[in-house]
Scaffold this motif. Structure first.
Motif, PDB file in Angstrom:
ATOM      1  N   ASN A 199      16.240   0.743  32.192  1.00 51.82           N
ATOM      2  CA  ASN A 199      17.154   0.335  31.338  1.00 51.82           C
ATOM      3  C   ASN A 199      16.813  -0.520  30.491  1.00 51.82           C
ATOM      4  N   LEU A 200      15.641  -1.515  30.658  1.00 46.89           N
ATOM      5  CA  LEU A 200      15.296  -2.530  29.771  1.00 46.89           C
ATOM      6  C   LEU A 200      14.531  -1.743  28.696  1.00 46.89           C
ATOM      7  N   VAL A 201      13.795  -0.805  28.770  1.00 45.43           N
ATOM      8  CA  VAL A 201      13.052   0.000  28.060  1.00 45.43           C
ATOM      9  C   VAL A 201      14.109   0.452  26.935  1.00 45.43           C
ATOM     10  N   ALA A 202      15.050   1.222  27.337  1.00 42.62           N
ATOM     11  CA  ALA A 202      16.297   1.703  26.652  1.00 42.62           C
ATOM     12  C   ALA A 202      17.006   0.947  25.874  1.00 42.62           C
ATOM     13  N   ASP A 203      17.253  -0.522  26.526  1.00 43.29           N
ATOM     14  CA  ASP A 203      17.951  -1.449  25.706  1.00 43.29           C
ATOM     15  C   ASP A 203      17.033  -1.872  24.462  1.00 43.29           C
ATOM     16  N   ARG A 204      15.865  -2.203  24.680  1.00 44.36           N
ATOM     17  CA  ARG A 204      15.013  -2.513  23.779  1.00 44.36           C
ATOM     18  C   ARG A 204      14.814  -1.583  22.625  1.00 44.36           C
ATOM     19  N   LEU A 205      14.811  -0.351  22.994  1.00 42.08           N
ATOM     20  CA  LEU A 205      14.578   0.674  21.919  1.00 42.08           C
ATOM     21  C   LEU A 205      15.962   0.546  21.018  1.00 42.08           C
ATOM     22  N   ARG A 206      17.285   0.504  21.531  1.00 43.57           N
ATOM     23  CA  ARG A 206      18.470   0.350  20.910  1.00 43.57           C
ATOM     24  C   ARG A 206      18.411  -0.780  20.219  1.00 43.57           C
TER      25      ARG A 206
ATOM     26  N   VAL B  88      14.701 -11.035  16.637  1.00 47.32           N
ATOM     27  CA  VAL B  88      14.549  -9.561  16.665  1.00 47.32           C
ATOM     28  C   VAL B  88      13.417  -9.165  17.667  1.00 47.32           C
ATOM     29  N   VAL B  89      12.482  -9.808  17.760  1.00 46.05           N
ATOM     30  CA  VAL B  89      11.391  -9.247  18.618  1.00 46.05           C
ATOM     31  C   VAL B  89      10.894 -10.224  19.786  1.00 46.05           C
ATOM     32  N   GLY B  90      11.764 -11.280  19.712  1.00 44.34           N
ATOM     33  CA  GLY B  90      11.331 -12.273  20.764  1.00 44.34           C
ATOM     34  C   GLY B  90      11.846 -11.886  22.264  1.00 44.34           C
ATOM     35  N   GLU B  91      12.890 -10.916  22.326  1.00 46.82           N
ATOM     36  CA  GLU B  91      13.077 -10.716  23.614  1.00 46.82           C
ATOM     37  C   GLU B  91      12.190 -10.139  24.650  1.00 46.82           C
ATOM     38  N   ARG B  92      12.251 -10.321  25.719  1.00 43.40           N
ATOM     39  CA  ARG B  92      11.074  -9.815  26.829  1.00 43.40           C
ATOM     40  C   ARG B  92      10.746  -8.306  26.687  1.00 43.40           C
TER      41      ARG B  92
END
Lengths: 213, 213
Positions: free
Chosen positions: A52-59, A19-23
């Motif tokens: 886009n990374l931030v948007a992905d992580r937030l989702r 859940v929280v291990g992605e960059r």
DNA sequence: CCGCATCCGTTTCGATACTG
DNA sequence: CAGTATCGAAACGGATGCGG
């Protein structure tokens, strides 16, 4: 597109990392530790992360119920992200990581340093004298360009509280940037180099209490 | 080729993640928490990780002084990886992650579950009665194919100690696989389904003490 | 402007095969 | 046993576009 890969391991550590291990995921959580923030606030705290990374992580974090997306009441008409109870329970993880990372060398300059990072350090390291009367500080941090964030920092009961936003009333104020505040906490004698208003002595006590630790 | 990317952030959390934030890194550390292990032991604990990934992570973690590569004394003539003092100080991070991950759902079957994962859980969750006399257990875990690892588990002083390797003397022994041991800890009444030797009552007390928590 | 979505070159990952 | 070599797939990182 959000990432969904899993370690496929029943171990609770691996499940947490699913859940929280992605960059960037835990750094997004770091930016939300002190309260709700808008997308652009989060981005400002993570200048190395692409939008886009931030948007992905937030989702992803929202799908896993670590954060929650909420519309601000009118007239703001904006959206903020905030930690869910599950997300707030990540604080011990970030504390442990931060403690461990303190022994590691810094990256080469120029390096980022978000307001949340420095205030997290301040809150964790300051040990204000419990005998001192409570005090409220207005901390204004220039975070890139000409943008400034205002934070409320309170001492009392031997603790430090941090909240985003303007204090209703403040005993003292300081205006600097995250690097400047960080340097100040490392070297309290540089307080005179900073733009300070109000009760300078109270601010000096707060800053010095970081050294005592 | 090992990864060297950095968040470029002076925050101690980000600095920690620069070192152990890459995929699989913390799970490699997990596999080493109980003592030195060979490359193939680590791989067996991380069946989802390809060999080149494990090799890369080991090199990176060694370069950052989290682990250390050491040659076993003759006649072993083999290499083992073990945590450095810095690596051992990651235990609070893994504990915090494991605690948080406990509330999350498991991945769909079939999922991996290493010996280290289950024994980490046992050690953390068991609360043996301090009044009981100390006991030593031989735990044999079949970890894929026909390979079996032998572990030493000791109780006493209200604590559980875990070490890899054969115990010099054991009050009881159990032979199963990580999934079986995990199920047993969740449902102590299934102890009779397992291959147990020696003092079954002592083993029953250990297993039941996980429930009490 | 803010909050993303899309595109695209680069890096990392993951699976398999192979070697000392 | 303890890794390396290779290669397609996925993720990352930066730039740009675009609707509200």
């Amino acid at each position: 597109m959000p990432t969904t890969r899993s370690y496929g391991d029943a171990c609770t550590i691996a499940r947490a990392l699913d859940v929280v291990g992605e960059r960037w995921a835990l750094l997004v959580v770091r930016e939300l530790l002190f309260g709700p923030r808008r997308f652009s606030d989060i981005r400002r705290g993570l200048p190395g992360a692409s939008s886009n990374l931030v948007a992905d992580r937030l989702r992803e974090l929202e799908a896993r119920e670590v954060i929650h997306r909420r519309r601000l009441p009118p007239p703001a008409a904006s959206w903020v992200y905030e930690l869910t109870p599950r997300g707030r329970r990540l604080e011990p993880v970030l504390d442990a990581l931060g403690e461990w990372g303190g022994e590691l060398p810094r990256p080469p300059e120029p390096f980022a340093l978000s307001a949340a990072s420095v205030l997290l350090y301040l809150r964790g390291a300051a040990r204000p004298d419990p005998a001192e009367p409570p005090a409220t500080f207005r901390v204004e941090l220039r975070t890139g360009g000409d943008v400034a964030e205002v934070w409320t920092v309170r001492t009392g009961d031997g603790r430090v509280q941090v909240e985003p936003g303007e204090p209703p009333r403040a005993d003292a104020g300081i205006s600097t940037d995250p690097h400047g505040l960080n340097d100040l906490l490392a070297e309290p004698s540089t307080l005179d180099d900073h733009d300070v208003t109000g009760d300078r002595a109270a601010l000096r006590r707060l800053v010095r209490s970081v050294q005592a630790a």
